[in-house]
Design a protein around this motif. Structure first.
Motif, short mmCIF file in Angstrom:
data_model
loop_
_atom_site.label_atom_id
_atom_site.label_comp_id
_atom_site.label_asym_id
_atom_site.label_seq_id
_atom_site.Cartn_x
_atom_site.Cartn_y
_atom_site.Cartn_z
N PRO A 45 -5.21 90.98 36.27
CA PRO A 45 -4.45 91.61 35.19
C PRO A 45 -3.02 91.95 35.59
CG PRO A 45 -6.65 92.52 35.29
CD PRO A 45 -6.51 91.62 36.49
N GLN A 46 -2.08 91.52 34.80
CA GLN A 46 -0.66 91.79 35.00
C GLN A 46 0.07 91.39 33.72
OE1 GLN A 46 1.10 88.72 37.93
NE2 GLN A 46 -1.11 88.34 38.08
N ALA A 47 1.32 91.82 33.62
CA ALA A 47 2.07 91.53 32.40
C ALA A 47 2.51 90.08 32.37
CB ALA A 47 3.30 92.44 32.35
N ILE A 48 2.46 89.47 31.21
CA ILE A 48 3.00 88.12 31.01
C ILE A 48 4.32 88.27 30.27
CG2 ILE A 48 2.65 85.91 29.85
CD1 ILE A 48 -0.35 86.29 30.12
N LYS B 14 5.89 82.01 38.29
CA LYS B 14 6.77 83.17 38.43
C LYS B 14 7.99 83.03 37.52
CE LYS B 14 6.13 85.10 42.40
NZ LYS B 14 6.07 85.26 43.85
N GLU B 15 8.61 81.85 37.56
CA GLU B 15 9.84 81.63 36.77
C GLU B 15 9.58 81.71 35.26
OE1 GLU B 15 11.99 78.51 39.89
OE2 GLU B 15 11.45 77.83 37.89
N GLU B 16 8.50 81.08 34.82
CA GLU B 16 8.30 80.93 33.36
C GLU B 16 7.55 82.09 32.72
OE1 GLU B 16 6.40 77.17 32.73
OE2 GLU B 16 8.26 76.06 33.10
N LEU B 17 6.64 82.72 33.51
CA LEU B 17 5.78 83.76 32.91
C LEU B 17 5.82 85.08 33.69
CD1 LEU B 17 2.58 81.58 32.32
CD2 LEU B 17 4.35 82.06 30.69
N CYS B 18 6.61 85.13 34.80
CA CYS B 18 6.68 86.31 35.67
C CYS B 18 5.29 86.66 36.23
CB CYS B 18 7.27 87.50 34.94
SG CYS B 18 8.91 87.18 34.31
N LEU B 19 4.50 85.66 36.52
CA LEU B 19 3.15 85.87 37.04
C LEU B 19 3.10 85.67 38.54
CD1 LEU B 19 0.80 84.05 34.50
CD2 LEU B 19 1.23 86.50 34.74
N ASP B 20 2.30 86.50 39.17
CA ASP B 20 2.06 86.38 40.60
C ASP B 20 0.57 86.09 40.78
OD1 ASP B 20 2.59 86.44 43.23
OD2 ASP B 20 3.50 88.43 43.22
N LEU B 21 0.23 84.83 40.96
CA LEU B 21 -1.17 84.45 41.02
C LEU B 21 -1.43 83.55 42.21
CD1 LEU B 21 -2.12 83.52 37.33
CD2 LEU B 21 -2.80 85.55 38.61
N GLU B 22 -2.65 83.66 42.72
CA GLU B 22 -3.05 82.78 43.81
C GLU B 22 -3.50 81.45 43.20
OE1 GLU B 22 -6.55 83.11 47.02
OE2 GLU B 22 -5.50 84.98 46.54
N ILE B 23 -3.01 80.37 43.77
CA ILE B 23 -3.37 79.04 43.25
C ILE B 23 -4.72 78.64 43.86
CG2 ILE B 23 -2.61 76.65 42.95
CD1 ILE B 23 -0.71 78.90 41.75
N GLY B 24 -5.65 78.29 43.02
CA GLY B 24 -6.98 77.94 43.48
C GLY B 24 -7.13 76.45 43.77
N HIS B 25 -8.34 75.93 43.61
CA HIS B 25 -8.56 74.54 44.01
C HIS B 25 -8.15 73.55 42.92
CE1 HIS B 25 -12.46 75.68 42.25
NE2 HIS B 25 -12.49 74.43 41.83
#
Ligand code: 8DG
Length: 144
Positions: free
Chosen positions: A88-91, A52-63
């Motif tokens: 898909p989302q903005a980086i 979130k801090e570095e790329l403004c991404l909201d992703l679920e962390i997998g295994h």
């Protein structure tokens, strides 16, 4: 040892790499996005925060894919790699990196990658069973 979590973010046959800002440590090398774990955080929590801090991404962390250790001069890094599926989302690069790139794992120029990342890339390639496109990595994941 620095405990660092990073994300192997896969979209189809492409993997997301980010280039460390030239002014920082390991500047100019490509890496998997992520960062250092802060006290009280689990590795997946640290990774979600860093994405979130570095790329403004909201992703679920997998295994968990694997862990690699590397010594850079007097600094030891323990790098924990996690699979993440892309949505898909903005980086938006916020300063740690100056570029990002979607690339097929077999096309990555290994000498431009942070050394701690190599075993994780090989583990991913082994799991995906992907073939090299340019001979840079053989089928077992060894560099040639
Ligand atoms: N985020 C990330 N860091 C990596 C990777 N490979 C690798 O050797 N590292 C190293 C670089 C840094 O020394 C450390 C991660 O720290 P960080 O991303 O929070 O960056 P930083 O600039 O604050 O680090 P530093 O100056 O304290 O070394 O792990 C990787 O794939 N992703």
């Amino acid at each position: 040892m620095l405990e660092v979590a990073c994300a192997l973010i896969v979209d189809g046959d492409k993997l997301l790499l980010c280039r460390r800002h030239p002014n920082g440590s390991q500047g100019g090398l490509w890496e998997f996005p992520g960062g250092k774990c802060e006290p009280g955080e689990t590795l997946p929590q640290a990774l979600a925060r860093e994405l979130k801090e570095e790329l403004c991404l909201d992703l679920e962390i997998g295994h968990h894919l694997g862990t690699s250790e590397h010594h850079y001069g007097n600094k030891g890094v323990r790098l924990h790699g996690y699979h993440c599926r892309w949505h898909p989302q903005a980086i938006t690069l916020t300063g740690s990196h100056d570029r990002y790139l979607w690339v097929e794992p077999g096309d990555i120029e290994l000498q431009t990658l942070a050394p701690a990342d190599l075993p994780l890339l090989r583990a991913l390639i082994r799991q995906q069973g992907s073939l090299p496109n340019n001979g840079a990595i053989d089928r077992a994941g060894h560099s040639t």
